[in-house]
Design a protein around this motif. Structure first.
Motif, PDB file in Angstrom:
ATOM      1  N   ILE A  17       0.831  -1.202   0.000  1.00  0.00           N
ATOM      2  CA  ILE A  17       0.000   0.000   0.000  1.00  0.00           C
ATOM      3  C   ILE A  17       0.868   1.255   0.000  1.00  0.00           C
ATOM      4  O   ILE A  17       0.520   2.263  -0.632  1.00  0.00           O
ATOM      5  N   LEU A  18       2.001   1.212   0.698  1.00  0.00           N
ATOM      6  CA  LEU A  18       2.928   2.347   0.681  1.00  0.00           C
ATOM      7  C   LEU A  18       3.374   2.654  -0.738  1.00  0.00           C
ATOM      8  O   LEU A  18       3.380   3.817  -1.171  1.00  0.00           O
ATOM      9  N   ALA A  19       3.735   1.612  -1.474  1.00  0.00           N
ATOM     10  CA  ALA A  19       4.159   1.805  -2.862  1.00  0.00           C
ATOM     11  C   ALA A  19       3.018   2.343  -3.717  1.00  0.00           C
ATOM     12  O   ALA A  19       3.217   3.222  -4.567  1.00  0.00           O
ATOM     13  N   ARG A  20       1.797   1.837  -3.484  1.00  0.00           N
ATOM     14  CA  ARG A  20       0.645   2.313  -4.257  1.00  0.00           C
ATOM     15  C   ARG A  20       0.296   3.759  -3.895  1.00  0.00           C
ATOM     16  O   ARG A  20      -0.133   4.535  -4.758  1.00  0.00           O
ATOM     17  N   ALA A  21       0.496   4.137  -2.629  1.00  0.00           N
ATOM     18  CA  ALA A  21       0.240   5.522  -2.220  1.00  0.00           C
ATOM     19  C   ALA A  21       1.204   6.473  -2.914  1.00  0.00           C
ATOM     20  O   ALA A  21       0.817   7.562  -3.349  1.00  0.00           O
ATOM     21  N   ILE A  22       2.457   6.066  -3.029  1.00  0.00           N
ATOM     22  CA  ILE A  22       3.445   6.910  -3.707  1.00  0.00           C
ATOM     23  C   ILE A  22       3.114   7.008  -5.188  1.00  0.00           C
ATOM     24  O   ILE A  22       3.220   8.077  -5.796  1.00  0.00           O
ATOM     25  N   THR A  23       2.701   5.896  -5.777  1.00  0.00           N
ATOM     26  CA  THR A  23       2.294   5.922  -7.190  1.00  0.00           C
ATOM     27  C   THR A  23       1.118   6.864  -7.391  1.00  0.00           C
ATOM     28  O   THR A  23       1.050   7.597  -8.385  1.00  0.00           O
ATOM     29  N   LEU A  24       0.180   6.853  -6.453  1.00  0.00           N
ATOM     30  CA  LEU A  24      -0.963   7.766  -6.511  1.00  0.00           C
ATOM     31  C   LEU A  24      -0.501   9.215  -6.463  1.00  0.00           C
ATOM     32  O   LEU A  24      -0.985  10.057  -7.235  1.00  0.00           O
ATOM     33  N   ILE A  25       0.438   9.510  -5.576  1.00  0.00           N
ATOM     34  CA  ILE A  25       0.961  10.872  -5.441  1.00  0.00           C
ATOM     35  C   ILE A  25       1.672  11.314  -6.713  1.00  0.00           C
ATOM     36  O   ILE A  25       1.571  12.464  -7.143  1.00  0.00           O
ATOM     37  N   GLU A  26       2.398  10.382  -7.332  1.00  0.00           N
ATOM     38  CA  GLU A  26       3.176  10.717  -8.523  1.00  0.00           C
ATOM     39  C   GLU A  26       2.323  10.836  -9.779  1.00  0.00           C
ATOM     40  O   GLU A  26       2.776  11.377 -10.793  1.00  0.00           O
ATOM     41  N   SER A  27       1.090  10.336  -9.725  1.00  0.00           N
ATOM     42  CA  SER A  27       0.246  10.316 -10.911  1.00  0.00           C
ATOM     43  C   SER A  27      -0.091  11.730 -11.389  1.00  0.00           C
ATOM     44  O   SER A  27      -0.360  12.627 -10.592  1.00  0.00           O
ATOM     45  N   ASN A  28      -0.086  11.891 -12.690  1.00  0.00           N
ATOM     46  CA  ASN A  28      -0.482  13.165 -13.300  1.00  0.00           C
ATOM     47  C   ASN A  28      -1.949  13.166 -13.722  1.00  0.00           C
ATOM     48  O   ASN A  28      -2.436  14.163 -14.255  1.00  0.00           O
ATOM     49  N   ALA A  29      -2.645  12.063 -13.490  1.00  0.00           N
ATOM     50  CA  ALA A  29      -4.047  11.959 -13.899  1.00  0.00           C
ATOM     51  C   ALA A  29      -4.920  12.852 -13.017  1.00  0.00           C
ATOM     52  O   ALA A  29      -4.859  12.757 -11.791  1.00  0.00           O
ATOM     53  N   PRO A  30      -5.728  13.715 -13.613  1.00  0.00           N
ATOM     54  CA  PRO A  30      -6.601  14.600 -12.825  1.00  0.00           C
ATOM     55  C   PRO A  30      -7.524  13.826 -11.882  1.00  0.00           C
ATOM     56  O   PRO A  30      -7.844  14.300 -10.791  1.00  0.00           O
ATOM     57  N   ALA A  31      -7.938  12.627 -12.282  1.00  0.00           N
ATOM     58  CA  ALA A  31      -8.847  11.833 -11.458  1.00  0.00           C
ATOM     59  C   ALA A  31      -8.210  11.395 -10.148  1.00  0.00           C
ATOM     60  O   ALA A  31      -8.907  11.094  -9.179  1.00  0.00           O
ATOM     61  N   HIS A  32      -6.876  11.342 -10.109  1.00  0.00           N
ATOM     62  CA  HIS A  32      -6.173  10.895  -8.905  1.00  0.00           C
ATOM     63  C   HIS A  32      -5.831  12.043  -7.959  1.00  0.00           C
ATOM     64  O   HIS A  32      -5.475  11.802  -6.805  1.00  0.00           O
ATOM     65  N   PHE A  33      -5.927  13.268  -8.442  1.00  0.00           N
ATOM     66  CA  PHE A  33      -5.435  14.411  -7.674  1.00  0.00           C
ATOM     67  C   PHE A  33      -6.165  14.578  -6.345  1.00  0.00           C
ATOM     68  O   PHE A  33      -5.540  14.695  -5.287  1.00  0.00           O
ATOM     69  N   ASP A  34      -7.505  14.595  -6.380  1.00  0.00           N
ATOM     70  CA  ASP A  34      -8.279  14.836  -5.158  1.00  0.00           C
ATOM     71  C   ASP A  34      -8.047  13.745  -4.118  1.00  0.00           C
ATOM     72  O   ASP A  34      -7.917  14.025  -2.915  1.00  0.00           O
ATOM     73  N   VAL A  35      -7.997  12.491  -4.569  1.00  0.00           N
ATOM     74  CA  VAL A  35      -7.755  11.388  -3.642  1.00  0.00           C
ATOM     75  C   VAL A  35      -6.361  11.518  -3.026  1.00  0.00           C
ATOM     76  O   VAL A  35      -6.180  11.357  -1.812  1.00  0.00           O
ATOM     77  N   ALA A  36      -5.362  11.827  -3.861  1.00  0.00           N
ATOM     78  CA  ALA A  36      -3.987  11.960  -3.372  1.00  0.00           C
ATOM     79  C   ALA A  36      -3.870  13.067  -2.338  1.00  0.00           C
ATOM     80  O   ALA A  36      -3.213  12.901  -1.296  1.00  0.00           O
ATOM     81  N   GLN A  37      -4.526  14.190  -2.590  1.00  0.00           N
ATOM     82  CA  GLN A  37      -4.437  15.312  -1.659  1.00  0.00           C
ATOM     83  C   GLN A  37      -5.160  15.006  -0.345  1.00  0.00           C
ATOM     84  O   GLN A  37      -4.716  15.428   0.723  1.00  0.00           O
ATOM     85  N   GLU A  38      -6.254  14.277  -0.414  1.00  0.00           N
ATOM     86  CA  GLU A  38      -6.961  13.893   0.808  1.00  0.00           C
ATOM     87  C   GLU A  38      -6.113  12.926   1.636  1.00  0.00           C
ATOM     88  O   GLU A  38      -6.062  13.027   2.867  1.00  0.00           O
ATOM     89  N   VAL A  39      -5.432  12.010   0.964  1.00  0.00           N
ATOM     90  CA  VAL A  39      -4.532  11.089   1.667  1.00  0.00           C
ATOM     91  C   VAL A  39      -3.416  11.876   2.361  1.00  0.00           C
ATOM     92  O   VAL A  39      -3.087  11.619   3.527  1.00  0.00           O
TER      93      VAL A  39
END
Length: 366
Positions: free
Chosen positions: A59-81
């Motif tokens: 999950i740590l690796a997936r969280a970092i991947t989420l943070i690194e993503s440039n996809a707009p759909a991932h931005f809000d989730v990443a910032q909430e995390v």
């Protein structure tokens, strides 16, 4: 009751293809073809937060991947995390490590990491790799070069492609660092590609900045830009082993003479040069003692906390500038007139300053 069959997601072929696979009618085989991969469960914000705090590596690796993503759909989730994890950050010592290519940074980091683990510490290494112009992925492979460290349960190594950014610092390195701190790592080591603009960016996010050099590159004081020396809290002459030890000691003395005339970047701290060997481990405990002494002195003086506050403010300004730039160039009115104005500037019929003002007026008039 028969075992539940895994859910498979086809990379091509559609739902009918997937259905046939699940029924086991493809040549009488019940297993999925090689090009079919198991579907990963989508994680919620709670899943990410809980997984990181429990230091679940997957999950740590997936969280970092989420943070690194440039996809707009991932931005809000990443910032909430990030918001949920922020209260758990700030307890690690952040160390930036840079140096000339071939200085042995990865070998040094592995040796230092093993020393810290033997002291009972948990470390995270963010190794920033240059991106391939073809695949856009990391090409140096620091994780494979840190063979011993990568096998340690108390170490986490994250190679990260620079995505072509100037200077080699990945855009999300700062957020990745916070994720690792929330996971409970005591030491964050950030390795840069080499000397240049990346060092300024790393300096703006770490507490202690270590410059790694080697001998035999001509005039020692001309072998690296003076500006990089000035932003360092310590200099380590690496590969000080075997026949090279005498030359390394001479280089250390030469740097210390030069550092005597330079103003240290950290108030109340004097930068010095040291020798060590990432290969043999000699000098590694001593350089970490320097880091610990730095942390103790700056925390007592208040410089440590003040620097982090200043870094947070500068980071805010940087993000505002980036988002304003993106907003500006994606504005429909700007996109409509930009080609014409750019052509006028390139042809020399319109001064760049006037062109910039005209573009700003386009947005202001909306």
């Amino acid at each position: 009751m028969p075992d539940k069959k895994p859910e498979w997601v086809p990379l091509d072929g559609g739902d009918e293809f997937a259905s046939r696979v699940m029924r086991g009618v493809m040549g009488g085989q019940s297993a999925a073809p090689a090009h079919i991969t198991p579907k990963r469960r989508q994680l919620s914000v709670d899943d990410y937060v809980e997984g990181v705090l429990n230091r679940d590596r997957a999950i740590l690796a997936r969280a970092i991947t989420l943070i690194e993503s440039n996809a707009p759909a991932h931005f809000d989730v990443a910032q909430e995390v990030l918001k949920r994890l922020l209260p758990h950050t700030g307890n690690a010592i952040r160390v930036g490590i840079t140096g000339v290519p071939g200085a042995g940074k990865s070998t040094l980091i592995e040796s230092l990491g093993m020393h810290l683990i033997n002291q009972g510490k948990q470390i995270a290494v963010l190794a920033v790799d240059p991106s391939s112009s073809v695949t856009h992925g990391s090409i140096l492979g620091d994780k494979t070069r840190m063979e011993h460290l990568s096998r340690e349960s108390d170490a986490f190594i994250r190679p990260s492609p620079t995505s072509g950014m100037l200077g080699g610092v990945a855009r999300k390195t700062r957020e990745t660092m916070l994720i690792c701190e929330a996971a409970g790592f005591d030491v964050i080591l950030i390795e840069t590609v080499g000397t240049g603009q990346s060092e300024i960016r790393v300096r703006s996010m770490v507490d202690f900045f270590l410059l790694v050099l080697i001998t035999g590159a001509g005039d020692e004081l001309q072998g690296i830009k003076k500006g990089v020396v000035e932003i360092s809290d310590a200099i380590l002459i690496n590969k000080a082993d075997g026949d090279n030890k005498i030359r390394a000691n001479a280089a250390r003395a030469e740097y210390n003479r030069a550092l005597h005339y330079l103003t240290s970047i950290t108030e109340g701290w004097q930068t010095h040069a040291y020798t060590g060997s990432g290969l043999t481990g000699e000098g590694i405990p001593e350089i970490w003692q320097v880091v610990e002494s730095f942390q103790q002195n700056t925390q007592q003086s208040g410089v440590f906390a003040a620097r982090r506050q200043q870094q947070n403010r500068e980071w805010l300004h940087t993000l505002v500038e980036e988002q304003l730039r993106a907003f500006f160039f994606n504005h429909p009115a700007v996109k409509n007139v930009l080609p014409e104005i750019e052509a006028a500037v390139m042809n020399g019929t319109l001064p760049a300053t006037s062109a910039a003002r005209d573009l700003l007026r386009v947005v202001q008039d909306e």
